[in-house]
Structures are given as C-alpha cells and as structure tokens.
Design an enzyme around this catalytic site. Structure first.
Site, short mmCIF file in Angstrom:
data_model
loop_
_atom_site.label_atom_id
_atom_site.label_comp_id
_atom_site.label_asym_id
_atom_site.label_seq_id
_atom_site.Cartn_x
_atom_site.Cartn_y
_atom_site.Cartn_z
N SER A 69 0.82 -1.21 0.00
CA SER A 69 0.00 0.00 0.00
C SER A 69 0.85 1.26 0.00
O SER A 69 1.99 1.25 0.46
CB SER A 69 -0.89 0.03 1.24
OG SER A 69 -1.69 -1.11 1.32
N1 SAH Z 1 0.52 -5.20 4.11
C1 SAH Z 1 1.36 -5.70 3.03
C2 SAH Z 1 0.66 -5.72 1.70
C3 SAH Z 1 -0.43 -6.71 1.67
S1 SAH Z 1 -1.08 -7.09 0.07
C4 SAH Z 1 2.64 -4.91 2.98
O1 SAH Z 1 2.86 -4.01 3.80
O2 SAH Z 1 3.47 -5.22 2.11
C5 SAH Z 1 -2.30 -8.24 0.61
C6 SAH Z 1 -1.75 -9.56 1.07
O3 SAH Z 1 -2.84 -10.34 1.54
C7 SAH Z 1 -1.08 -10.36 -0.03
O4 SAH Z 1 0.25 -10.65 0.30
C8 SAH Z 1 -1.94 -11.62 -0.13
O5 SAH Z 1 -1.19 -12.79 -0.40
C9 SAH Z 1 -2.54 -11.69 1.26
N2 SAH Z 1 -3.76 -12.50 1.36
C10 SAH Z 1 -4.83 -12.54 0.54
N3 SAH Z 1 -5.72 -13.44 0.96
C11 SAH Z 1 -5.21 -13.99 2.09
C12 SAH Z 1 -5.65 -15.01 3.01
N4 SAH Z 1 -6.81 -15.66 2.87
N5 SAH Z 1 -4.85 -15.31 4.05
C13 SAH Z 1 -3.67 -14.71 4.22
N6 SAH Z 1 -3.20 -13.74 3.40
C14 SAH Z 1 -3.95 -13.40 2.34
#
Ligand code: SAH
Length: 222
Positions: A69
C-alpha cells in the site's frame, strides 16, 4: 572515515523527512505512528525494480502479483488501529512485511499470516536483517484467523474483504479494534474501523481504498 556521507542513507533521510511532512499535511499527527514510520526503512521492503519509488505516494507491485500500500494508507490504518505497547496484534496479509514491521514497533507482539510461502519467507528475512524480534509468522489462510492465539487486542486486514469477517471479529477481545477494507474485489472498498463492543461491532468509515482481494485458502504454489 570521519565526515563521510553514505549517499544511500542521506537519500533515505530526505525521502523519510518528505514522507513525514506529507503525513502531517494529511492530518496524521499521532506521534507513535509517525515515529514508527520514520523508523522502518520502506526501501528495504519494496522489490529492487521499484526501489527508486519506495517513498512515493503510491502502491507498488510486489511478488506473487500482490501490492504494498501507499505510505499514507499505511499511516492512516496504523493510526486508526491505535496500538498500545502491551497489545497483541493479528495482521492478515503479511505481503512484504512493511506494515507488520511498523505494527511491531508499536505492539508487544504481532502475529501475521499470508497465504504465499514466498512472501512470508522474504518478510521473515527482512525482519531478521532489521533485528525485529516480536513478530510471529504463519503461512496459511487468514480468513480463519489464528484461533490458538486469540483473543487479540487489535486486528488489521490488508486485503479486501467482501464483508466484515465474523470469524476475525470473534477473535477480537471486547473493546478491541479492527481496521480493514470491506467491499467488492477489483473495485473501490471502504476502509473501516470497527470496535467490538458488548452490544456488537461499532463501525466507522475512514476512507475509500483499493486493495487486492482476500482469497480464501493457502496458495497451492509459490
Ligand atoms: N501489508 C502488506 C501488503 C499486503 S497485500 C505490505 O505491507 O506489504 C495483501 C496480502 O494479503 C497479499 O500478500 C496476499 O497474499 C494476502 N492475502 C490474501 N488473501 C489472504 C488469506 N486468505 N490469508 C492470508 N493472506 C492473504
């Protein structure tokens, strides 16, 4: 060598100072949030090809087709979560681990889950490099939360939920706070702040946001 300036460090300082100024202008004044953002080097978390843009005000692509983000969104979500230094925090969506590292500066311990093994491994290696010791990671399905560690004082979800996840709400202590984007995948979602009260969830809308979707299940590959 006395008086030598490390060019990289110098550039980082300028970028971080500029970011802090942007936070202030956007009305994010919470001292602990600003200090945590100042302390975590965002450039360590973004992939090499985007490093020049690490502090730019936009989301950036990371591995496994996901995104980190934009800095202001991270700051807004962090401030809204209002983490205390004794808090036990659950984060769903480790991604690069940037948001995790920021939460770890504010909380007692952060439990973080991602469905991609690759992302969790890379994030863990960054936590080691930065000597952050109060993060516990899990490769798994975040939609189930982390029942063995519940209840949590705070929960943050960094992927878009179609609706408010009841499973996670139940793993939040009464009086606890959850911050998460809720709305249709591939569209604009509402960033919500939810306080779990005795009488049910008290919900505040914070902003319109766009997150990658929360996908049930552990990733089969990667
Ligand atoms: N906060 C992170 C960015 C997150 S992007 C940062 O600072 O870099 C969203 C993330 O959610 C992705 O890595 C994706 O793999 C994860 N995600 C999506 N569905 C998920 C689930 N059911 N369980 C765990 N992680 C999940």
């Amino acid at each position: 060598m006395v008086g030598t300036v490390d060019g990289h460090e110098d550039e980082r300082r300028v970028r971080v100072a500029d970011l802090v100024l942007r936070l202030r202008r956007a009305g994010i004044s919470d001292r602990r949030t600003v200090a945590a953002i100042e302390a975590v080097p965002r450039d360590v978390f973004v992939p090499g090809e985007s490093r020049a843009d690490a502090y730019a005000e936009r989301a950036l692509p990371i591995d496994c087709g996901q995104t980190i983000s934009a800095p202001l969104i991270v700051a807004m979500m962090t401030a809204a979560l209002d983490v205390g230094e004794r808090d036990k925090v659950l984060e769903i969506g480790t991604g690069t681990g940037y948001q995790t590292a920021i939460l770890a500066r504010l909380a007692r311990r952060v439990y973080t889950i991602d469905r991609f093994r690759t992302l969790v491994a890379a994030a863990e290696s960054r936590f080691r490099t930065l000597r952050i010791g109060n993060i516990t990671t899990l490769v798994g399905d975040g939609t189930k939360g982390w029942p063995e560690q519940a209840p949590f004082d705070r929960i943050m979800v960094t992927a878009a939920c179609e609706e408010i996840p009841d499973v996670l709400l139940k793993q939040l202590r009464i009086g606890g706070v959850m911050v998460l984007p809720v709305g249709p995948a591939e569209d604009v979602q509402k960033l919500l702040r939810i306080v779990r009260t005795e009488n049910g969830p008290a919900i505040t809308e914070l902003a319109d946001v766009r997150f990658v979707p929360l996908i049930p299940g552990k990733a089969a590959r990667l």
